[in-house]
Design an enzyme around this catalytic site. Structure first.
Site, PDB file in Angstrom:
ATOM      1  N   ARG A  49     -15.542   0.719 -18.982  1.00 32.28           N
ATOM      2  CA  ARG A  49     -14.518  -0.084 -18.604  1.00 32.28           C
ATOM      3  C   ARG A  49     -14.479  -1.301 -19.440  1.00 32.28           C
ATOM      4  O   ARG A  49     -13.566  -1.766 -20.246  1.00 32.28           O
ATOM      5  CB  ARG A  49     -14.047  -0.193 -17.219  1.00 32.28           C
ATOM      6  CG  ARG A  49     -13.037  -1.203 -16.926  1.00 32.28           C
ATOM      7  CD  ARG A  49     -12.293  -1.120 -15.341  1.00 32.28           C
ATOM      8  NE  ARG A  49     -13.376  -0.489 -14.438  1.00 32.28           N
ATOM      9  CZ  ARG A  49     -14.206  -1.566 -13.976  1.00 32.28           C
ATOM     10  NH1 ARG A  49     -14.228  -2.755 -14.082  1.00 32.28           N
ATOM     11  NH2 ARG A  49     -14.942  -1.238 -12.737  1.00 32.28           N
ATOM     12  N   TYR A 101      12.876  -1.534 -25.593  1.00 33.14           N
ATOM     13  CA  TYR A 101      12.516  -0.484 -25.101  1.00 33.14           C
ATOM     14  C   TYR A 101      12.509  -0.585 -23.539  1.00 33.14           C
ATOM     15  O   TYR A 101      12.281  -1.541 -23.091  1.00 33.14           O
ATOM     16  CB  TYR A 101      11.255  -0.044 -25.304  1.00 33.14           C
ATOM     17  CG  TYR A 101      10.620   0.992 -24.775  1.00 33.14           C
ATOM     18  CD1 TYR A 101      11.023   2.286 -24.573  1.00 33.14           C
ATOM     19  CD2 TYR A 101       9.563   0.784 -23.894  1.00 33.14           C
ATOM     20  CE1 TYR A 101      10.614   3.454 -23.937  1.00 33.14           C
ATOM     21  CE2 TYR A 101       8.973   2.126 -23.084  1.00 33.14           C
ATOM     22  CZ  TYR A 101       9.684   3.151 -23.189  1.00 33.14           C
ATOM     23  OH  TYR A 101       9.010   4.120 -22.364  1.00 33.14           O
ATOM     24  N   ASP A 173       5.963  -6.673 -30.471  1.00 37.84           N
ATOM     25  CA  ASP A 173       5.870  -5.285 -30.426  1.00 37.84           C
ATOM     26  C   ASP A 173       6.352  -4.764 -31.741  1.00 37.84           C
ATOM     27  O   ASP A 173       7.352  -4.639 -32.226  1.00 37.84           O
ATOM     28  CB  ASP A 173       6.970  -4.660 -29.293  1.00 37.84           C
ATOM     29  CG  ASP A 173       6.729  -3.410 -29.158  1.00 37.84           C
ATOM     30  OD1 ASP A 173       6.229  -2.527 -30.086  1.00 37.84           O
ATOM     31  OD2 ASP A 173       6.966  -2.874 -27.707  1.00 37.84           O
ATOM     32  N   LYS A 198       2.756   6.118 -31.032  1.00 39.81           N
ATOM     33  CA  LYS A 198       3.853   6.449 -32.076  1.00 39.81           C
ATOM     34  C   LYS A 198       3.221   6.592 -33.333  1.00 39.81           C
ATOM     35  O   LYS A 198       2.071   7.547 -33.397  1.00 39.81           O
ATOM     36  CB  LYS A 198       4.848   5.467 -32.024  1.00 39.81           C
ATOM     37  CG  LYS A 198       5.169   5.044 -30.513  1.00 39.81           C
ATOM     38  CD  LYS A 198       5.797   6.114 -29.510  1.00 39.81           C
ATOM     39  CE  LYS A 198       6.010   5.694 -28.316  1.00 39.81           C
ATOM     40  NZ  LYS A 198       6.410   6.735 -27.069  1.00 39.81           N
TER      41      LYS A 198
HETATM   42  C1  LIG Z   1       9.173  -0.243 -28.896  1.00 38.34           C
HETATM   43  C2  LIG Z   1       8.213   0.397 -27.848  1.00 38.34           C
HETATM   44  N1  LIG Z   1       7.133  -0.406 -26.922  1.00 38.34           N
HETATM   45  C3  LIG Z   1       6.400   0.189 -26.183  1.00 38.34           C
HETATM   46  C4  LIG Z   1       6.591   1.659 -25.754  1.00 38.34           C
HETATM   47  C5  LIG Z   1       5.549   1.890 -24.969  1.00 38.34           C
HETATM   48  O1  LIG Z   1       4.704   2.881 -25.076  1.00 38.34           O
HETATM   49  P1  LIG Z   1       3.895   4.151 -24.229  1.00 38.34           P
HETATM   50  O2  LIG Z   1       4.893   5.063 -24.123  1.00 38.34           O
HETATM   51  O3  LIG Z   1       2.663   4.361 -25.163  1.00 38.34           O
HETATM   52  O4  LIG Z   1       3.563   3.433 -22.964  1.00 38.34           O
HETATM   53  C6  LIG Z   1       7.429   2.442 -26.511  1.00 38.34           C
HETATM   54  C7  LIG Z   1       7.554   3.788 -25.951  1.00 38.34           C
HETATM   55  O5  LIG Z   1       8.395   4.420 -26.344  1.00 38.34           O
HETATM   56  C8  LIG Z   1       8.151   1.551 -27.367  1.00 38.34           C
HETATM   57  O6  LIG Z   1       9.069   2.583 -28.131  1.00 38.34           O
END
Ligand SMILES: Cc1ncc(COP(=O)(O)O)c(C=O)c1O
Length: 382
Positions: A49, A101, A173, A198
């Site tokens: 961890r 998101y 992000d 992604k």
């Molecule tokens: C721009 C963005 N940030 C964060 C996330 C969250 O990621 P995760 O699905 O890996 O938790 C997503 C998921 O689609 C996203 O599109």
């Protein structure tokens, strides 16, 4: 940052041969615990961890790709965002881009807000609005650029200048661009966040998230959250992302080529409204995209007028799959109102512009002619 170019870093950063065996791929250390060499002494590892050798290699790779000083891998993108705000305190003020998101606003509204943290959504594309929103208790401006799914951009350098002048950190992000197309730290941001699920992993076979920091204080803070809260990435998932990263530059080239071709095709289609792809000259923020990105990627969204029309379109696709998520080698289409933004109320969705007819595309690396033919056929039934 190393002098090596991005494609070289993608193959080699954090991915040096295993010192024990010479294996050219990073071994997957499936060990929760490590034998200690004495009381309070070890060979660098004690419990997975707190740190795991496979995860540490990925964390080094991510730091190198983003030009950061420290990388931290989490169980998902959401776990990474939670880690980002985990050390805020009651009474702190957090500014977040306004059409992020839906999972990010769900986390902030339904969980983080209960800890007494004030959350304010601001159109971070509007610099005056950012400046006006910053208060004495503001600790962080969290920017998503481009946003999911509306592809609104924020001028990262300009927001950093405004926030830093008031002693406020900026996190970005960078999921939609990947480090191949945008490096927020180089534009002045303090922390970069990714959903590695992604483009970084790229094969839709593992969940993960990351924070890349620029200061020693970030290392201390994010290590603490990893160890204390435990939302870390598994060794196997870490291996998958390391493997994905090796082909990231190549994949992004193909994503980009296909994304542009598909956007140009959609722009000619009378049934397609509000096409949002910053690579098109018609996108209101095209100039900003050119300024701060090294490409436009393969994410886009458009409006087919109604939920029924979107449903007919999604049902008729054969090559492009009707599925959530993005950034994988396969092209995906999704209905934002019932997937990524299902957690928002009708009024909240309307306020940010997520209409019932909105469809988001994540264009993969298939042959672009096949993709366009598939989209063209599906548009016929709309
Ligand atoms: C721009 C963005 N940030 C964060 C996330 C969250 O990621 P995760 O699905 O890996 O938790 C997503 C998921 O689609 C996203 O599109």
């Amino acid at each position: 940052m190393s002098n090596q170019k991005f494609s070289t870093l993608a193959v080699h950063a954090g991915q040096e041969p295993d010192p024990l065996t010479g294996a050219v791929n990073v071994p997957v250390y499936l060990s929760s615990t490590f034998e200690l060499t004495g009381i309070g002494t070890d060979k660098g590892w004690d419990y997975s961890r707190a740190g795991n050798p496979t995860r540490a290699r990925l964390e080094a790779a991510l730091a190198a790709l983003e030009g950061g000083t420290t990388g931290h891998a989490f169980a998902s993108g959401m776990a990474a965002i939670y880690a980002l705000v985990a050390t805020l305190h009651a009474g702190d003020h957090l500014i977040c881009s306004h059409n992020v998101y839906g999972g990010t606003s769900r986390l902030f509204n339904l969980i983080v807000r209960h800890d007494g943290i004030e959350i304010q959504y601001v159109d971070t594309g509007n610099l005056e609005a950012v400046s006006a929103a910053i208060r004495p208790n503001t600790k962080l401006v969290h920017v998503e650029t481009p946003t999911n799914p509306l592809m609104s951009l924020t001028d990262i350098a300009a927001v950093c200048e405004i926030a830093h002048a008031k002693g406020v950190e900026v996190s970005v992000d960078n999921t939609f661009m990947s480090p191949a197309l945008q490096n927020p730290l180089a534009l002045g941001a303090d922390v970069v966040m990714h959903s590695t699920t992604k483009f970084l992993n790229g094969h839709s076979d593992g969940l993960g998230g990351a924070l890349i920091g620029s200061k020693p204080e970030h290392k201390e803070r994010f290590l603490l959250v990893q160890k204390a809260a435990g939302g870390i990435m598994s060794p196997f998932e870490s291996f998958l992302v390391l493997r994905g990263i090796k082909t990231l530059p190549l994949r992004m080239k193909q994503h980009e080529e296909n994304g542009r071709a598909v956007a140009e095709f959609l722009a000619t289609q009378p049934k397609v409204a509000r096409l949002a792809y910053p690579g098109l000259k018609s996108h209101p923020q095209h100039a900003l995209a050119v300024k701060q990105q090294r490409g436009f990627g393969s994410m886009m969204s458009f409006d087919l007028g109604s939920r029924e029309a979107a449903g007919r379109f999604l049902g008729a696709l054969k090559v492009v799959l009707n599925a959530e998520s993005l950034g994988g080698v396969e092209s995906l289409a999704s209905h934002s109102a019932t997937t990524t933004h299902a957690a928002l109320s009708d009024a909240e969705r309307a306020a940010v512009g997520i209409t019932d007819g909105l469809v988001r595309l994540s264009i993969g690396i298939e042959d672009k002619e096949d993709l366009i033919a598939d989209l063209e056929k599906a548009l016929r039934v709309v």
